[in-house]
Design an enzyme around this catalytic site. Structure first.
Site, PDB file in Angstrom:
ATOM      1  N   THR A 164     122.169  10.002 -14.806  1.00 23.64           N
ATOM      2  CA  THR A 164     122.322   8.577 -15.115  1.00 23.64           C
ATOM      3  C   THR A 164     121.107   8.163 -15.941  1.00 23.64           C
ATOM      4  O   THR A 164     120.002   8.043 -15.408  1.00 23.64           O
ATOM      5  CB  THR A 164     122.408   7.742 -13.818  1.00 23.64           C
ATOM      6  N   LYS A 198     115.802   2.534 -10.574  1.00 19.46           N
ATOM      7  CA  LYS A 198     115.806   3.053 -11.960  1.00 19.46           C
ATOM      8  C   LYS A 198     117.098   2.644 -12.664  1.00 19.46           C
ATOM      9  O   LYS A 198     117.091   2.138 -13.791  1.00 19.46           O
ATOM     10  CB  LYS A 198     115.659   4.586 -11.905  1.00 19.46           C
ATOM     11  N   LYS A 247     128.905   4.166 -16.614  1.00 23.64           N
ATOM     12  CA  LYS A 247     128.248   4.588 -15.367  1.00 23.64           C
ATOM     13  C   LYS A 247     127.283   3.511 -14.867  1.00 23.64           C
ATOM     14  O   LYS A 247     127.266   3.167 -13.684  1.00 23.64           O
ATOM     15  CB  LYS A 247     127.516   5.919 -15.617  1.00 23.64           C
TER      16      LYS A 247
HETATM   17  P1  NAP Z   1     117.239  14.357  -6.898  1.00 24.23           P
HETATM   18  O1  NAP Z   1     117.781  15.026  -5.707  1.00 24.23           O
HETATM   19  O2  NAP Z   1     115.997  13.546  -6.783  1.00 24.23           O
HETATM   20  O3  NAP Z   1     117.027  15.484  -8.038  1.00 24.23           O
HETATM   21  C1  NAP Z   1     116.367  15.180  -9.227  1.00 24.23           C
HETATM   22  C2  NAP Z   1     116.265  16.422 -10.081  1.00 24.23           C
HETATM   23  O4  NAP Z   1     115.517  16.104 -11.281  1.00 24.23           O
HETATM   24  C3  NAP Z   1     115.500  17.581  -9.418  1.00 24.23           C
HETATM   25  O5  NAP Z   1     116.051  18.792  -9.848  1.00 24.23           O
HETATM   26  C4  NAP Z   1     114.085  17.399  -9.975  1.00 24.23           C
HETATM   27  O6  NAP Z   1     113.323  18.571  -9.962  1.00 24.23           O
HETATM   28  C5  NAP Z   1     114.416  17.020 -11.399  1.00 24.23           C
HETATM   29  N1  NAP Z   1     113.294  16.376 -12.090  1.00 24.23           N
HETATM   30  C6  NAP Z   1     112.742  15.159 -11.832  1.00 24.23           C
HETATM   31  N2  NAP Z   1     111.756  14.899 -12.706  1.00 24.23           N
HETATM   32  C7  NAP Z   1     111.671  15.979 -13.529  1.00 24.23           C
HETATM   33  C8  NAP Z   1     110.862  16.307 -14.640  1.00 24.23           C
HETATM   34  N3  NAP Z   1     109.923  15.454 -15.098  1.00 24.23           N
HETATM   35  N4  NAP Z   1     111.062  17.496 -15.253  1.00 24.23           N
HETATM   36  C9  NAP Z   1     112.010  18.344 -14.810  1.00 24.23           C
HETATM   37  N5  NAP Z   1     112.819  18.104 -13.757  1.00 24.23           N
HETATM   38  C10 NAP Z   1     112.659  16.924 -13.136  1.00 24.23           C
HETATM   39  O7  NAP Z   1     118.307  13.378  -7.564  1.00 24.23           O
HETATM   40  P2  NAP Z   1     119.908  13.390  -7.466  1.00 24.23           P
HETATM   41  O8  NAP Z   1     120.307  12.495  -6.342  1.00 24.23           O
HETATM   42  O9  NAP Z   1     120.406  14.789  -7.534  1.00 24.23           O
HETATM   43  O10 NAP Z   1     120.270  12.620  -8.833  1.00 24.23           O
HETATM   44  C11 NAP Z   1     120.217  13.267 -10.090  1.00 24.23           C
HETATM   45  C12 NAP Z   1     120.815  12.329 -11.143  1.00 24.23           C
HETATM   46  O11 NAP Z   1     122.165  12.017 -10.777  1.00 24.23           O
HETATM   47  C13 NAP Z   1     120.099  10.984 -11.287  1.00 24.23           C
HETATM   48  O12 NAP Z   1     120.136  10.561 -12.625  1.00 24.23           O
HETATM   49  C14 NAP Z   1     120.945  10.060 -10.417  1.00 24.23           C
HETATM   50  O13 NAP Z   1     120.814   8.704 -10.833  1.00 24.23           O
HETATM   51  C15 NAP Z   1     122.334  10.623 -10.671  1.00 24.23           C
HETATM   52  N6  NAP Z   1     123.336  10.403  -9.616  1.00 24.23           N
HETATM   53  C16 NAP Z   1     123.004  10.533  -8.297  1.00 24.23           C
HETATM   54  C17 NAP Z   1     123.983  10.339  -7.331  1.00 24.23           C
HETATM   55  C18 NAP Z   1     123.670  10.425  -5.849  1.00 24.23           C
HETATM   56  O14 NAP Z   1     124.421   9.868  -5.032  1.00 24.23           O
HETATM   57  N7  NAP Z   1     122.594  11.112  -5.441  1.00 24.23           N
HETATM   58  C19 NAP Z   1     125.299  10.050  -7.699  1.00 24.23           C
HETATM   59  C20 NAP Z   1     125.624   9.978  -9.063  1.00 24.23           C
HETATM   60  C21 NAP Z   1     124.626  10.162 -10.015  1.00 24.23           C
HETATM   61  P3  NAP Z   1     112.444  18.950  -8.641  1.00 24.23           P
HETATM   62  O15 NAP Z   1     113.408  19.616  -7.710  1.00 24.23           O
HETATM   63  O16 NAP Z   1     111.386  19.838  -9.150  1.00 24.23           O
HETATM   64  O17 NAP Z   1     111.896  17.646  -8.088  1.00 24.23           O
END
Ligand code: NAP
Length: 291
Positions: free
Chosen positions: A91, A234, A165
């Site tokens: 997102t 965010k 989205k």
């Molecule tokens: P998350 O568990 O916090 O995972 C974030 C990912 O991004 C991890 O792999 C993290 O790596 C990586 N990352 C963060 N900063 C980085 C950087 N500077 N360089 C390289 N890698 C980096 O988040 P999530 O819940 O999976 O969400 C991921 C995306 O999907 C977001 O954009 C979120 O808004 C979207 N989303 C989430 C959901 C939900 O319900 N969770 C639903 C739909 C969409 P590390 O493992 O090293 O920290």
């Protein structure tokens, strides 16, 4: 298909696992390498650098925010210019999606953000909103069908999918805010939350957003976070930027964004974004269980 997957957080690890299970040749990379261990055990290949995951047909990214995506694409060892079609699921802002489309190089770029929380990602039942050049959408359609229950193709401008989205996430927050206020009102008047939810979802509010988030509110399931409040903040900030760019007043947005700020300050960054219900209850001095 030869697929790269970058970003193995809550969502990405589940999506990548489904691709491995479906028999694709999946190469994975994550900033914290240990998060790739389970996938490698399941049959994925570990890439040493992001660009190494982008040498196949498609490279999918599922990263936290704009900063992370820009780093992985345009940073050192980034995937810009690699041969794989970049399919971005994160997102992110409309502006970054426009930049990714403009600077995608030979591989091309498709925006494919998803609706659904980690359990839906694990079950392969996400809703995928995809936009990009038609030939590129055709190429990645089978992969999108593996991670999701339905793929919406909404046109050839990738950032349109990001705008959809962001609009959807704003509406989720607005629905949670409305439910939290109604549940607090009912509870202070002596009607319990579950009773209210059962009546409303059984009548006029029979929609996944009310059912899923209603259960979270009724059961106080704010930890562990399925979607952490800082990521929700965010998103609401990205909505605000888009609202300014497109000259759209969104008064409700200000309320949910401030409630996210308050719940992060009072509960810490590990609380789910639905935790704005705690802020609503606090405002009404409704007793709640300790975090
Ligand atoms: P998350 O568990 O916090 O995972 C974030 C990912 O991004 C991890 O792999 C993290 O790596 C990586 N990352 C963060 N900063 C980085 C950087 N500077 N360089 C390289 N890698 C980096 O988040 P999530 O819940 O999976 O969400 C991921 C995306 O999907 C977001 O954009 C979120 O808004 C979207 N989303 C989430 C959901 C939900 O319900 N969770 C639903 C739909 C969409 P590390 O493992 O090293 O920290």
């Amino acid at each position: 298909m030869r697929i790269g997957f970058i970003g193995l957080g809550q969502m990405g690890s589940a999506m990548a696992a489904n691709l491995v299970r479906a028999g694709h040749a999946v190469t994975v990379w994550n900033r914290s390498p240990e998060k790739a261990d389970a996938l490698v055990r399941a049959g994925a290949t570990r890439a040493g650098r992001p660009v190494d995951a982008a040498q196949g047909d498609v490279v999918m990214t599922m990263l936290a925010d704009d900063h992370a995506v820009a780093d992985i694409v345009f940073g050192e060892h980034g995937i810009a210019g690699a041969p794989a079609l970049h399919v971005g699921h994160s997102t992110i802002s409309v502006a970054l999606a426009d930049r990714l489309a403009a600077d995608s190089g030979a591989g091309g770029y498709v925006s494919a953000p998803v609706f659904g929380r980690p359990p839906a990602a694990a079950a392969g039942t996400l809703f995928v909103v995809a936009a990009g050049p038609e030939a590129a959408l055709d190429r990645c359609e089978p992969v999108l069908a593996t991670i999701g229950q339905r793929v919406f193709r909404i046109g050839d401008t990738p950032s349109a999918a990001n705008l959809v989205k962001l609009s959807g996430n704003f509406m989720i927050m607005a629905a949670v805010e409305a439910m939290a206020e109604a549940m607090t009102l009912a509870e202070k008047g002596g009607v319990d939350r579950r009773t209210l939810l059962e009546v409303l979802t059984g009548t006029l509010f029979d929609a996944p957003v009310y059912r899923t988030y209603g259960e979270i509110l009724v059961e106080d399931r704010f930890r562990p976070a399925g979607f952490a409040a800082p990521l929700g903040l965010k998103d609401m900030t990205l909505v605000d930027t888009a609202a300014t760019a497109f000259g759209t007043a969104m008064p409700l947005l200000g309320i949910v964004r401030d409630h996210l700020r308050t719940v992060i300050a009072t509960q810490g960054p590990d609380v789910d974004w639905a935790g704005i219900a705690l802020t609503v209850r606090d405002g009404a001095k409704l007793r709640r269980p300790p975090p």
